[in-house]
Design a protein around this motif. Structure first.
Motif, PDB file in Angstrom:
ATOM      1  N   ALA A  85       0.841  -1.194   0.000  1.00 60.16           N
ATOM      2  CA  ALA A  85       0.000   0.000   0.000  1.00 60.16           C
ATOM      3  C   ALA A  85       0.873   1.240   0.000  1.00 60.16           C
ATOM      4  CB  ALA A  85      -0.903   0.004   1.226  1.00 60.16           C
ATOM      5  N   SER A  86       0.500   2.236  -0.802  1.00 62.93           N
ATOM      6  CA  SER A  86       1.161   3.533  -0.754  1.00 62.93           C
ATOM      7  C   SER A  86       0.091   4.626  -0.869  1.00 62.93           C
ATOM      8  CB  SER A  86       2.226   3.672  -1.845  1.00 62.93           C
ATOM      9  OG  SER A  86       3.057   4.795  -1.570  1.00 62.93           O
ATOM     10  N   LYS A  87       0.545   5.894  -0.928  1.00 61.17           N
ATOM     11  CA  LYS A  87      -0.405   7.010  -0.814  1.00 61.17           C
ATOM     12  C   LYS A  87       0.004   8.158  -1.729  1.00 61.17           C
ATOM     13  CE  LYS A  87      -0.749   5.851   4.093  1.00 61.17           C
ATOM     14  NZ  LYS A  87       0.532   5.100   4.172  1.00 61.17           N
ATOM     15  N   VAL A  88      -0.989   9.045  -1.973  1.00 62.13           N
ATOM     16  CA  VAL A  88      -0.750  10.234  -2.786  1.00 62.13           C
ATOM     17  C   VAL A  88      -1.525  11.404  -2.206  1.00 62.13           C
ATOM     18  CG1 VAL A  88      -2.655   9.665  -4.375  1.00 62.13           C
ATOM     19  CG2 VAL A  88      -0.801  11.169  -5.147  1.00 62.13           C
ATOM     20  N   TYR A  89      -0.953  12.570  -2.246  1.00 62.42           N
ATOM     21  CA  TYR A  89      -1.604  13.847  -1.933  1.00 62.42           C
ATOM     22  C   TYR A  89      -0.570  14.953  -1.766  1.00 62.42           C
ATOM     23  CZ  TYR A  89      -3.846  17.710   0.466  1.00 62.42           C
ATOM     24  OH  TYR A  89      -4.276  18.967   0.814  1.00 62.42           O
ATOM     25  N   PHE A  90       0.388  14.758  -0.839  1.00 63.37           N
ATOM     26  CA  PHE A  90       1.301  15.834  -0.464  1.00 63.37           C
ATOM     27  C   PHE A  90       2.317  16.137  -1.565  1.00 63.37           C
ATOM     28  CE2 PHE A  90       0.000  14.151   3.727  1.00 63.37           C
ATOM     29  CZ  PHE A  90      -0.493  15.330   4.276  1.00 63.37           C
ATOM     30  N   PRO A  91       2.898  17.355  -1.537  1.00 63.55           N
ATOM     31  CA  PRO A  91       3.972  17.668  -2.492  1.00 63.55           C
ATOM     32  C   PRO A  91       5.135  16.694  -2.331  1.00 63.55           C
ATOM     33  CG  PRO A  91       3.236  19.663  -1.355  1.00 63.55           C
ATOM     34  CD  PRO A  91       2.588  18.501  -0.648  1.00 63.55           C
ATOM     35  N   PHE A  92       5.709  16.304  -3.445  1.00 64.80           N
ATOM     36  CA  PHE A  92       6.831  15.372  -3.422  1.00 64.80           C
ATOM     37  C   PHE A  92       8.114  16.172  -3.625  1.00 64.80           C
ATOM     38  CE2 PHE A  92       9.762  12.336  -5.418  1.00 64.80           C
ATOM     39  CZ  PHE A  92       9.696  11.304  -4.507  1.00 64.80           C
ATOM     40  N   ASP A  93       8.987  16.194  -2.614  1.00 69.41           N
ATOM     41  CA  ASP A  93      10.124  17.104  -2.665  1.00 69.41           C
ATOM     42  C   ASP A  93      11.228  16.654  -3.612  1.00 69.41           C
ATOM     43  OD1 ASP A  93      11.626  16.227   0.570  1.00 69.41           O
ATOM     44  OD2 ASP A  93      11.517  15.110  -1.290  1.00 69.41           O
ATOM     45  N   GLY A  94      11.062  15.483  -4.218  1.00 67.55           N
ATOM     46  CA  GLY A  94      12.036  15.061  -5.218  1.00 67.55           C
ATOM     47  C   GLY A  94      12.053  15.967  -6.433  1.00 67.55           C
ATOM     48  N   TRP A  95      10.997  16.768  -6.568  1.00 63.79           N
ATOM     49  CA  TRP A  95      10.923  17.695  -7.701  1.00 63.79           C
ATOM     50  C   TRP A  95      11.458  19.089  -7.353  1.00 63.79           C
ATOM     51  CZ3 TRP A  95       5.122  16.574  -9.131  1.00 63.79           C
ATOM     52  CH2 TRP A  95       5.027  15.285  -9.663  1.00 63.79           C
ATOM     53  N   GLY A  96      11.957  19.293  -6.152  1.00 60.82           N
ATOM     54  CA  GLY A  96      12.361  20.624  -5.739  1.00 60.82           C
ATOM     55  C   GLY A  96      11.163  21.411  -5.253  1.00 60.82           C
ATOM     56  N   ASP A  97      11.145  22.697  -5.488  1.00 70.22           N
ATOM     57  CA  ASP A  97      10.027  23.533  -5.047  1.00 70.22           C
ATOM     58  C   ASP A  97       8.760  23.104  -5.781  1.00 70.22           C
ATOM     59  OD1 ASP A  97      11.694  24.998  -3.420  1.00 70.22           O
ATOM     60  OD2 ASP A  97      12.135  26.492  -4.971  1.00 70.22           O
ATOM     61  N   PRO A  98       7.682  22.799  -5.041  1.00 69.82           N
ATOM     62  CA  PRO A  98       6.472  22.317  -5.694  1.00 69.82           C
ATOM     63  C   PRO A  98       5.806  23.385  -6.546  1.00 69.82           C
ATOM     64  CG  PRO A  98       6.069  22.732  -3.349  1.00 69.82           C
ATOM     65  CD  PRO A  98       7.544  22.849  -3.573  1.00 69.82           C
ATOM     66  N   GLY A  99       5.356  22.970  -7.722  1.00 73.05           N
ATOM     67  CA  GLY A  99       4.610  23.858  -8.594  1.00 73.05           C
ATOM     68  C   GLY A  99       3.130  23.777  -8.295  1.00 73.05           C
ATOM     69  N   LEU A 121       9.272   1.315  -5.943  1.00 75.55           N
ATOM     70  CA  LEU A 121       8.961   0.006  -5.364  1.00 75.55           C
ATOM     71  C   LEU A 121       9.379  -1.146  -6.277  1.00 75.55           C
ATOM     72  CD1 LEU A 121       5.435   0.727  -3.848  1.00 75.55           C
ATOM     73  CD2 LEU A 121       7.513   0.204  -2.563  1.00 75.55           C
ATOM     74  N   GLY A 122       9.697  -0.848  -7.526  1.00 76.32           N
ATOM     75  CA  GLY A 122      10.123  -1.886  -8.451  1.00 76.32           C
ATOM     76  C   GLY A 122       9.018  -2.871  -8.790  1.00 76.32           C
ATOM     77  N   THR A 123       7.809  -2.350  -8.948  1.00 80.61           N
ATOM     78  CA  THR A 123       6.660  -3.217  -9.214  1.00 80.61           C
ATOM     79  C   THR A 123       5.793  -2.607 -10.311  1.00 80.61           C
ATOM     80  OG1 THR A 123       4.732  -4.306  -8.211  1.00 80.61           O
ATOM     81  CG2 THR A 123       5.259  -2.101  -7.424  1.00 80.61           C
ATOM     82  N   ASP A 124       4.967  -3.439 -10.927  1.00 76.82           N
ATOM     83  CA  ASP A 124       4.064  -2.960 -11.977  1.00 76.82           C
ATOM     84  C   ASP A 124       2.728  -2.482 -11.419  1.00 76.82           C
ATOM     85  OD1 ASP A 124       5.906  -3.612 -13.983  1.00 76.82           O
ATOM     86  OD2 ASP A 124       5.153  -5.675 -14.125  1.00 76.82           O
ATOM     87  N   TYR A 125       2.467  -2.806 -10.164  1.00 77.36           N
ATOM     88  CA  TYR A 125       1.150  -2.450  -9.615  1.00 77.36           C
ATOM     89  C   TYR A 125       1.221  -2.308  -8.103  1.00 77.36           C
ATOM     90  CZ  TYR A 125       0.730  -7.206  -7.827  1.00 77.36           C
ATOM     91  OH  TYR A 125       0.946  -8.377  -7.120  1.00 77.36           O
ATOM     92  N   LEU A 126       0.263  -1.572  -7.563  1.00 75.53           N
ATOM     93  CA  LEU A 126       0.031  -1.474  -6.123  1.00 75.53           C
ATOM     94  C   LEU A 126      -1.210  -2.279  -5.779  1.00 75.53           C
ATOM     95  CD1 LEU A 126       0.468   2.258  -5.051  1.00 75.53           C
ATOM     96  CD2 LEU A 126       1.873   0.323  -4.356  1.00 75.53           C
ATOM     97  N   ASP A 127      -1.184  -2.961  -4.659  1.00 74.64           N
ATOM     98  CA  ASP A 127      -2.399  -3.632  -4.206  1.00 74.64           C
ATOM     99  C   ASP A 127      -3.410  -2.626  -3.665  1.00 74.64           C
ATOM    100  OD1 ASP A 127      -1.668  -6.671  -4.251  1.00 74.64           O
ATOM    101  OD2 ASP A 127       0.079  -5.641  -3.437  1.00 74.64           O
ATOM    102  N   LEU A 128      -2.905  -1.562  -3.053  1.00 72.91           N
ATOM    103  CA  LEU A 128      -3.781  -0.588  -2.404  1.00 72.91           C
ATOM    104  C   LEU A 128      -3.184   0.803  -2.544  1.00 72.91           C
ATOM    105  CD1 LEU A 128      -6.196   0.098  -0.532  1.00 72.91           C
ATOM    106  CD2 LEU A 128      -4.751  -0.565   1.411  1.00 72.91           C
ATOM    107  N   TYR A 129      -3.991   1.754  -3.026  1.00 74.00           N
ATOM    108  CA  TYR A 129      -3.529   3.133  -3.205  1.00 74.00           C
ATOM    109  C   TYR A 129      -4.466   4.052  -2.437  1.00 74.00           C
ATOM    110  CZ  TYR A 129      -0.908   6.690  -5.883  1.00 74.00           C
ATOM    111  OH  TYR A 129      -0.058   7.707  -6.271  1.00 74.00           O
ATOM    112  N   TYR A 130      -3.914   4.685  -1.393  1.00 71.30           N
ATOM    113  CA  TYR A 130      -4.695   5.602  -0.559  1.00 71.30           C
ATOM    114  C   TYR A 130      -4.581   7.043  -1.070  1.00 71.30           C
ATOM    115  CZ  TYR A 130      -4.626   2.276   3.476  1.00 71.30           C
ATOM    116  OH  TYR A 130      -4.762   1.216   4.340  1.00 71.30           O
ATOM    117  N   ILE A 131      -5.668   7.803  -0.905  1.00 71.79           N
ATOM    118  CA  ILE A 131      -5.502   9.253  -0.908  1.00 71.79           C
ATOM    119  C   ILE A 131      -5.095   9.614   0.519  1.00 71.79           C
ATOM    120  CG2 ILE A 131      -7.113   9.634  -2.798  1.00 71.79           C
ATOM    121  CD1 ILE A 131      -9.171  10.621  -0.703  1.00 71.79           C
TER     122      ILE A 131
END
Length: 343
Positions: A85-99, A121-131
């Motif tokens: 399981a992983s998640k998405v929402y917050f700015p990702f700082d790997g891009w530097g200053d968020p646009g 993660l080295g995978t083709d899919y996630l089992d669970l994706y949270y907001i």
């Protein structure tokens, strides 16, 4: 290890989920769990039967480090053995200053972040994706459509929702039903024995719609392990604990976990632990696992193998109805009023 069905899905997971928010995280310049320690903990979790691993794109310093550690470890294991399981929402700082489109739950950000997560993660899919949070600036319909596309493309199996109000969860479920979109199947609230009544409405929605609940901080930031002692009868925020423990380091500890309710619940958890020859942490986790109205899979964030072993011991316990109810009832005073909480 015992296993359970994840809500109404067809996926089976261990009764405990292993949380990795400390992987690669720097606090005051010190990495809480480095790569070697992370891999040792993942080895220990797998050896003890835990097949459910939780992370997020923003875990670690820099962001993405936790996912990278897990991906490196998975290279020597069969991906199909694990539920990730992983998640998405917050700015990702790997891009530097968020646009302007580098955070939130708009289609552009969701599509960009899933690719980075899968790559790390080295995978083709996630089992669970949270907001990871609710996005007030993006219509939930847009978010669900973008997430539904990921499911139909095979990049994600199930959707989850972390940290939102009951009405927001209800709105998302209604929108998915009306528009024929994929719905949230799993939720991730802050939930533990001393916090239960604050999210009653939210948990009622989960029970009614057969959603799995995977609470984070199930031990109240370590409070329910019993390693802290109250030192002032008139002040629930006054405590003593081990040097370097989270309570002495985290400014949120007082606001989130210390309360009259918390101390009364902890007293009862300790009493039940003595009866079962168990630890308070094991009883607190078992109380969650035995929730009667929904599947509950606590996320444990052990920092050492010894802590993980203690957590896993919760699987072998069984609370009587009387013991379970005593922990519930400890939240109320003699007049039947709920003890207060700072939040």
């Amino acid at each position: 290890m015992e296993y359970t069905r994840l809500g109404s899905t067809g996926t089976t997971v261990s009764q405990l989920c292993f949380g990795t928010w400390r992987f690669g995280r720097e606090t005051d310049g010190v990495v809480e769990t480095d790569r070697e320690e992370a891999h040792e903990l993942l080895d220990a979790a797998w050896e003890r039967g835990i097949n459910f691993v939780d992370t997020a794109n923003v875990y670690g310093t820099p962001h993405g480090t936790s996912e990278e550690y897990i991906g490196e470890w998975l290279e020597d294991h069969d991906r199909e053995d694990f539920v990730l399981a992983s998640k998405v929402y917050f700015p990702f700082d790997g891009w530097g200053d968020p646009g302007p489109n580098d955070s939130g739950l708009g289609r552009k950000h969701v599509r960009a972040q899933i690719e980075g997560t899968l790559d790390r993660l080295g995978t083709d899919y996630l089992d669970l994706y949270y907001i990871h949070r609710w996005d007030e600036n993006t219509p939930i319909r847009e978010t669900l459509r973008a997430l539904t596309e990921l499911v139909r493309e095979g990049k994600v199996h199930y959707l989850g929702a972390s940290t939102m109000a009951a009405w927001q969860l209800t709105k998302a479920l209604w929108t998915a039903d009306v528009d024929g979109l994929e719905r949230f199947e799993v939720t991730q609230p802050l939930f533990h024995a001393g916090y239960r009544d604050d999210i009653t409405d939210y948990l009622d929605v989960c029970a009614d719609r057969d959603l799995a609940v995977c609470p984070y901080s199930p031990l109240a930031g370590g409070f329910l392990t019993g390693k802290y002692e109250r030192v002032d009868e008139d002040d629930p925020t006054a405590f003593e604990g081990p040097e370097g423990a989270r309570g002495s380091l985290d400014d949120r500890f007082e606001d989130y976990y210390l309360s009259e309710r918390g101390w009364h619940v902890l007293d009862e958890v300790r009493a039940v632990a003595d009866e079962l020859d168990a630890t308070p942490a094991q009883v607190a986790l078992r109380w969650l696992i035995e929730q009667p109205n929904f599947t509950c899979v606590p996320i444990v964030g052990a920092r050492t193998v010894d802590q993980l072993d203690e957590n896993v011991g919760a699987v072998d316990l069984s609370l009587s109805d009387e013991q379970f109810d005593r922990i519930v009832d400890a939240r109320y005073d003699e007049a039947g009023e709920r003890w207060g909480h700072r939040t």
